[in-house]
Design an enzyme around this catalytic site. Structure first.
Site, PDB file in Angstrom:
ATOM      1  N   ASP A  40       0.818  -1.218   0.000  1.00  6.97           N
ATOM      2  CA  ASP A  40       0.000   0.000   0.000  1.00  6.97           C
ATOM      3  C   ASP A  40       0.849   1.264   0.000  1.00  6.97           C
ATOM      4  O   ASP A  40       2.075   1.204   0.149  1.00  6.97           O
ATOM      5  CB  ASP A  40      -0.966  -0.007   1.194  1.00  6.97           C
ATOM      6  CG  ASP A  40      -0.318  -0.482   2.496  1.00  6.97           C
ATOM      7  OD1 ASP A  40       0.924  -0.563   2.551  1.00  6.97           O
ATOM      8  OD2 ASP A  40      -1.054  -0.770   3.451  1.00  6.97           O
ATOM      9  N   ASP A  61      -7.889  -2.479  14.183  1.00 10.50           N
ATOM     10  CA  ASP A  61      -9.274  -2.714  13.756  1.00 10.50           C
ATOM     11  C   ASP A  61      -9.384  -3.909  12.806  1.00 10.50           C
ATOM     12  O   ASP A  61     -10.413  -4.117  12.171  1.00 10.50           O
ATOM     13  CB  ASP A  61      -9.836  -1.447  13.084  1.00 10.50           C
ATOM     14  CG  ASP A  61      -9.032  -1.036  11.847  1.00 10.50           C
ATOM     15  OD1 ASP A  61      -8.068  -1.739  11.482  1.00 10.50           O
ATOM     16  OD2 ASP A  61      -9.362   0.012  11.248  1.00 10.50           O
ATOM     17  N   HIS A  83      -7.543  -4.409  10.046  1.00 13.34           N
ATOM     18  CA  HIS A  83      -7.224  -4.172   8.626  1.00 13.34           C
ATOM     19  C   HIS A  83      -5.949  -4.904   8.214  1.00 13.34           C
ATOM     20  O   HIS A  83      -5.060  -5.140   9.026  1.00 13.34           O
ATOM     21  CB  HIS A  83      -7.139  -2.668   8.293  1.00 13.34           C
ATOM     22  CG  HIS A  83      -5.955  -1.946   8.833  1.00 13.34           C
ATOM     23  ND1 HIS A  83      -6.056  -0.796   9.587  1.00 13.34           N
ATOM     24  CD2 HIS A  83      -4.617  -2.168   8.728  1.00 13.34           C
ATOM     25  CE1 HIS A  83      -4.848  -0.363   9.890  1.00 13.34           C
ATOM     26  NE2 HIS A  83      -3.966  -1.173   9.393  1.00 13.34           N
ATOM     27  N   GLU A 113      -9.739  -1.348   5.226  1.00  9.35           N
ATOM     28  CA  GLU A 113     -10.383  -1.085   6.505  1.00  9.35           C
ATOM     29  C   GLU A 113     -11.634  -1.953   6.644  1.00  9.35           C
ATOM     30  O   GLU A 113     -12.114  -2.519   5.647  1.00  9.35           O
ATOM     31  CB  GLU A 113     -10.761   0.406   6.583  1.00  9.35           C
ATOM     32  CG  GLU A 113      -9.581   1.362   6.468  1.00  9.35           C
ATOM     33  CD  GLU A 113      -8.708   1.389   7.728  1.00  9.35           C
ATOM     34  OE1 GLU A 113      -8.804   0.479   8.575  1.00  9.35           O
ATOM     35  OE2 GLU A 113      -7.914   2.345   7.846  1.00  9.35           O
TER      36      GLU A 113
HETATM   37  C1  F6R Z   1       1.392  -1.448   6.125  1.00 10.33           C
HETATM   38  C2  F6R Z   1       0.113  -2.088   6.229  1.00 10.33           C
HETATM   39  C3  F6R Z   1      -0.720  -2.030   7.477  1.00 10.33           C
HETATM   40  C4  F6R Z   1       0.073  -2.391   8.732  1.00 10.33           C
HETATM   41  C5  F6R Z   1      -0.821  -2.345   9.956  1.00 10.33           C
HETATM   42  C6  F6R Z   1      -0.064  -2.678  11.218  1.00 10.33           C
HETATM   43  O1  F6R Z   1       1.932  -1.634   4.835  1.00 10.33           O
HETATM   44  O2  F6R Z   1      -0.278  -2.671   5.290  1.00 10.33           O
HETATM   45  O3  F6R Z   1      -1.794  -2.915   7.335  1.00 10.33           O
HETATM   46  O4  F6R Z   1       0.607  -3.670   8.558  1.00 10.33           O
HETATM   47  O5  F6R Z   1      -1.371  -1.064  10.071  1.00 10.33           O
HETATM   48  O6  F6R Z   1       0.918  -1.737  11.448  1.00 10.33           O
HETATM   49  P1  F6R Z   1       2.050  -1.972  12.539  1.00 10.33           P
HETATM   50  O7  F6R Z   1       2.847  -3.131  12.076  1.00 10.33           O
HETATM   51  O8  F6R Z   1       2.854  -0.706  12.539  1.00 10.33           O
HETATM   52  O9  F6R Z   1       1.348  -2.227  13.824  1.00 10.33           O
END
Ligand code: F6R
Length: 270
Positions: free
Chosen positions: A68, A145, A147, A152
């Protein structure tokens, strides 16, 4: 069943990922890695970089596709995922930057209003993944959440790469990368869809800390639902979830997951 591996810490998780991916690259030198940003995969990238160095593994042909990107940030912005992937993966592993792609690369900070350009970027990214032969191993973090990528709650489980609006919670969670100022966190992103993620041949999701416990419970032991996008992993034939004790704390079948992993034949790998 989705395999759940409960580890002591991020380093142990990183070691498991690093070994699996290093072996993959030895067997398939032009392997296609699915890459994530955020804090969860960092120890895994470090472990892989160390194995690559210690075992002199040739990574010159390895290809990569990130999950992303924020919309509206120029590529060179330090918090763009383009910059982050280069800093945390491409440089430490010594990958060829030309072979590593991030969904916003062709947009380079184009504003949300530039609909013509932005609407085409998602399908073009999915076509590029297909043209590369698909992703061999996709590393994933999980949001509080539920995702994955920036899909989301409510995202279609069949979605392809496209533009999404970030949830307020995600912007709050990510403000730590933007001087703790939520106003600096972009409101939109381009993300691989859940359908795109499910096409990867192996999914490895990492989660650490009590803040992820509820999302992990829903992912592993809840029903498959668009309201917990990560629960789509239950539909995948080869998904591995590597978590620490805190992230595992709400799981009802913890003992079984431990038992199953302890009795797994070594030749199966992860
Ligand atoms: C990042 C991504 C997000 C993160 C998620 C967890 O490329 O795709 O889905 O993996 O927000 O973030 P962290 O690892 O910082 O807790």
């Amino acid at each position: 069943m989705t395999e759940v591996i409960i580890v002591k810490n991020q380093e142990e998780a990183g070691q498991i990922y690093g070994r699996a991916v290093a072996d993959l690259i030895k067997a398939k030198p032009d392997a296609v890695l699915g890459l994530a940003t955020g804090s969860s995969p960092l120890a895994a990238y470090q472990a892989l970089a160390k194995i690559v160095k210690d075992e002199s593994i040739d990574v010159s042909q390895v290809r990569g596709f990130a999950l992303d990107e924020y919309l509206g940030l120029p590529l060179e912005h330090p918090q763009s995922y383009h910059s982050t992937i280069h800093r945390t993966v491409v440089e430490p592993l010594g990958l060829d930057p030309e072979k590593v792609h991030v969904p916003g690369d062709i947009l380079n900070g184009a504003p949300l209003e530039d609909g013509d350009k932005i609407a085409l970027a998602g399908p073009a990214y999915d076509r590029a993944i297909e043209a590369a032969g698909g992703i061999d191993v996709q590393i994933l973090g999980i949001g509080t959440d539920g995702h994955i990528g920036f899909n989301e709650p409510g995202s279609s489980l069949a979605s392809g790469t496209r533009v999404k609006t970030l949830a307020e919670q995600t912007r709050i969670d990510n403000a730590r990368f933007f001087d703790d100022d939520i106003n600096q966190v972009p409101t939109h992103c381009i993300t691989q869809g859940i359908g795109t993620v499910l096409k990867a041949r192996h999914l490895v999701l990492l989660a650490f800390g009590s803040g992820k416990a509820e999302a992990i419970e829903e992912t592993v032991e809840g029903g498959v639902s668009a309201f917990c996008p990560a629960s789509a992993l239950q539909l995948h034939p080869h998904a591995t979830i590597i978590i620490d004790e805190e992230a595992a704390s709400r799981l009802r079948h913890k003992d079984y997951y431990r038992y199953a992993f302890a009795h797994k034949p070594a030749w199966q790998g992860i």
